[in-house]
Write an enzyme that holds these catalytic residues in place. Structure first.
Site, short mmCIF file in Angstrom:
data_model
loop_
_atom_site.label_atom_id
_atom_site.label_comp_id
_atom_site.label_asym_id
_atom_site.label_seq_id
_atom_site.Cartn_x
_atom_site.Cartn_y
_atom_site.Cartn_z
N PRO A 10 0.79 -1.23 0.00
CA PRO A 10 0.00 0.00 0.00
C PRO A 10 0.83 1.28 0.00
CG PRO A 10 -0.90 -1.57 1.57
CD PRO A 10 0.40 -2.14 1.08
N ASN A 11 0.35 2.23 -0.78
CA ASN A 11 0.87 3.59 -0.89
C ASN A 11 2.22 3.70 -1.57
OD1 ASN A 11 -1.39 4.86 0.34
ND2 ASN A 11 -0.65 4.13 2.32
N ARG A 18 4.77 11.33 -2.12
CA ARG A 18 4.48 10.96 -0.75
C ARG A 18 5.70 11.21 0.14
NH1 ARG A 18 3.97 5.21 2.15
NH2 ARG A 18 2.93 5.97 4.01
N TYR A 23 10.76 9.28 1.73
CA TYR A 23 10.75 8.28 0.66
C TYR A 23 11.49 8.70 -0.60
CZ TYR A 23 7.09 6.42 3.66
OH TYR A 23 6.40 5.94 4.73
N ASN A 74 8.46 -4.78 -0.37
CA ASN A 74 8.26 -3.59 0.43
C ASN A 74 6.78 -3.63 0.82
OD1 ASN A 74 7.76 -1.10 1.54
ND2 ASN A 74 9.00 0.02 0.07
N ALA A 77 2.64 -0.34 4.84
CA ALA A 77 2.07 -0.45 6.19
C ALA A 77 1.76 -1.89 6.58
CB ALA A 77 0.81 0.40 6.30
N HIS A 80 3.52 -4.03 9.42
CA HIS A 80 3.19 -4.03 10.84
C HIS A 80 2.00 -4.90 11.20
CE1 HIS A 80 5.92 -0.75 10.31
NE2 HIS A 80 5.05 -0.14 9.53
N ASP A 87 2.04 -15.08 5.75
CA ASP A 87 1.79 -16.49 5.47
C ASP A 87 2.07 -16.82 4.00
OD1 ASP A 87 1.11 -17.11 8.08
OD2 ASP A 87 -1.06 -17.07 7.72
N GLU A 98 13.17 -8.13 2.73
CA GLU A 98 12.27 -7.02 3.03
C GLU A 98 13.01 -5.71 2.79
OE1 GLU A 98 9.90 -5.23 6.94
OE2 GLU A 98 10.98 -7.14 7.10
N HIS A 100 12.74 -1.29 2.60
CA HIS A 100 12.03 -0.05 2.92
C HIS A 100 12.89 1.10 2.44
CE1 HIS A 100 9.05 -2.11 5.35
NE2 HIS A 100 10.05 -2.85 5.80
N LEU A 101 12.25 2.11 1.89
CA LEU A 101 12.96 3.29 1.43
C LEU A 101 13.52 4.10 2.60
CD1 LEU A 101 10.28 4.04 -1.20
CD2 LEU A 101 12.66 3.61 -1.77
N ARG A 107 11.54 6.44 12.85
CA ARG A 107 10.18 6.96 12.72
C ARG A 107 9.37 6.67 13.97
NH1 ARG A 107 7.68 6.24 7.19
NH2 ARG A 107 6.43 7.95 8.01
N ARG A 111 5.99 2.01 13.89
CA ARG A 111 6.60 1.59 12.63
C ARG A 111 7.87 0.76 12.84
NH1 ARG A 111 4.48 4.49 8.15
NH2 ARG A 111 3.48 6.42 8.76
#
Length: 149
Positions: A10-11, A18, A23, A74, A77, A80, A87, A98, A100-101, A107, A111
């Site tokens: 998402p996002n 954003r 980011y 990535n 959200a 979390h 799964d 995994e 993340h930017l 943060r 998060r």
């Protein structure tokens, strides 16, 4: 030829506008082009997918079952709380990295916990778009060495 799924939650679709201080200013399409160029130089194939819907991400993983040697994810959200995504990543039975930017640990407190990290081979965070290319370098090396999840 090794094939990897680059999965974005998402996002991630609104990168570039954003929170650019966290980011960066590159769009997802620009990041995908960078990753595709790196994949070509490594002699590997990448498949890109983004959705704001957890179930669609799971469908994508399941549709690619047996066709990929690893996943760069990535989760946005879903990092979390995306238990069903977790799964599906487990069921894929391939190495997962995994990404993340931004730096999760710089943060808000909520998060700083990833439910994905304990099933991932590793986590790369805080390096902007370079988190993706670093993950591709690593997962391609893992596949070349014949390692499993």
């Amino acid at each position: 030829m090794a094939r990897f799924l680059v999965l974005n939650g998402p996002n991630i679709s609104i990168l570039g506008r954003r929170l650019p201080g966290i980011y960066g200013t590159r769009t997802l399409d620009e990041i995908n082009r960078d990753v595709a160029a790196r994949a070509e130089s490594l002699g590997v194939e990448v498949v890109f997918y983004q959705s704001n819907v957890e179930g669609h991400l799971i469908d994508c993983i399941q549709e690619n079952w047996g066709k990929i040697q690893g996943i760069i994810v990535n989760p946005g959200a879903l990092t979390h709380y995306g238990h069903s995504l977790k799964d599906a990543l487990i069921d894929a039975a391939v190495p997962v990295i995994e990404v993340h930017l931004g730096n999760l640990y710089a943060r808000e407190a909520w998060r700083r916990h990833s439910i994905i990290s304990d099933i991932a081979r590793g986590q790369i965070a805080g390096f902007g778009w370079r988190s993706y290319t670093a993950a591709l370098d690593i997962i391609a090396a893992i596949a070349e060495e014949g390692e499993r999840a």
